[in-house]
Design a protein around this motif. Structure first.
Motif, PDB file in Angstrom:
ATOM      1  N   MET A   1       0.856  -1.177   0.000  1.00  0.00           N
ATOM      2  CA  MET A   1       0.000   0.000   0.000  1.00  0.00           C
ATOM      3  C   MET A   1       0.898   1.235   0.000  1.00  0.00           C
ATOM      4  O   MET A   1       1.743   1.406   0.852  1.00  0.00           O
ATOM      5  N   THR A   2       0.651   2.105  -0.957  1.00  0.00           N
ATOM      6  CA  THR A   2       1.464   3.308  -1.058  1.00  0.00           C
ATOM      7  C   THR A   2       0.897   4.396  -0.158  1.00  0.00           C
ATOM      8  O   THR A   2      -0.192   4.270   0.400  1.00  0.00           O
ATOM      9  N   THR A   3       1.658   5.464  -0.048  1.00  0.00           N
ATOM     10  CA  THR A   3       1.220   6.577   0.791  1.00  0.00           C
ATOM     11  C   THR A   3      -0.041   7.219   0.230  1.00  0.00           C
ATOM     12  O   THR A   3      -0.948   7.588   0.989  1.00  0.00           O
TER      13      THR A   3
ATOM     14  N   ASP B   1      -2.407   5.710  -1.466  1.00  0.00           N
ATOM     15  CA  ASP B   1      -3.534   4.829  -1.154  1.00  0.00           C
ATOM     16  C   ASP B   1      -3.979   5.000   0.297  1.00  0.00           C
ATOM     17  O   ASP B   1      -5.172   5.010   0.587  1.00  0.00           O
ATOM     18  N   LEU B   2      -3.024   5.127   1.201  1.00  0.00           N
ATOM     19  CA  LEU B   2      -3.358   5.298   2.616  1.00  0.00           C
ATOM     20  C   LEU B   2      -4.055   6.631   2.857  1.00  0.00           C
ATOM     21  O   LEU B   2      -5.062   6.700   3.571  1.00  0.00           O
ATOM     22  N   VAL B   3      -3.541   7.687   2.237  1.00  0.00           N
ATOM     23  CA  VAL B   3      -4.157   9.011   2.400  1.00  0.00           C
ATOM     24  C   VAL B   3      -5.568   9.009   1.824  1.00  0.00           C
ATOM     25  O   VAL B   3      -6.512   9.523   2.446  1.00  0.00           O
TER      26      VAL B   3
ATOM     27  N   ALA C   1      -7.544   6.432   1.437  1.00  0.00           N
ATOM     28  CA  ALA C   1      -8.398   5.609   2.289  1.00  0.00           C
ATOM     29  C   ALA C   1      -8.840   6.396   3.522  1.00  0.00           C
ATOM     30  O   ALA C   1     -10.007   6.302   3.939  1.00  0.00           O
ATOM     31  N   LEU C   2      -7.942   7.169   4.098  1.00  0.00           N
ATOM     32  CA  LEU C   2      -8.307   7.996   5.242  1.00  0.00           C
ATOM     33  C   LEU C   2      -9.294   9.102   4.855  1.00  0.00           C
ATOM     34  O   LEU C   2     -10.220   9.411   5.614  1.00  0.00           O
TER      35      LEU C   2
END
Length: 143
Positions: free
Chosen positions: A1-3, A5-7, A9-10
């Motif tokens: 998971m890339t940064t 994707d994480l951002v 998702a949040l």
């Protein structure tokens, strides 16, 4: 998971949380804003499922080994935009009508729900309540 994707998702999680929070309010305008925010969250989620940004769409003459963007989430997002717009228009008309009739957009308590809730609270905490069968036609209770 890339940064990214994480951002994202949040961000989607935050939009869904804010939308549901607004839906639980008693003000019809906040309910309307909650539906709008939920629509945007759903659209963003659908677009995120289509693949990473910058991937080309499906082309007939491209190699089979290349990655493609899935066109189905994009079509579903366009459909969700139209549905959200229709629901928003309907809710806006209802909010406007409620404002015209009542002078405010606050949802009133349902008297019957409150009565049933108090009956259930009393039944759980105390002696049984008299029913309609316990009363005479004149309004006096039997002894």
């Amino acid at each position: 998971m890339t940064t990214l994707d994480l951002v994202m998702a949040l961000v989607v999680g935050g939009l869904f949380a804010a939308g549901f929070y607004l839906l639980l309010d008693r003000s019809l305008m906040r309910v309307l804003l909650g539906v709008i925010v939920l629509g945007h969250a759903a659209n963003l989620l659908l677009l995120l499922t289509g693949g990473p940004p910058g991937v080309p769409p499906v082309l007939g003459d491209a190699d089979a080994g290349e990655r493609y963007a899935d066109p189905l989430p994009q079509a579903m997002a366009l459909t969700a935009i139209v549905i959200t717009f229709g629901i928003t228009t309907l809710l806006l008309a209802l909010v406007h009508r409620a404002w015209q009739l009542d002078g405010h957009d606050e949802v009133r308590d349902d008297v019957e729900d409150r009565r049933i809730g108090t009956i259930q609270d009393r039944a759980e905490s105390g002696p049984p309540l008299p029913t309609d069968r316990d009363q005479e036609p004149g309004g006096r209770q039997e002894r």
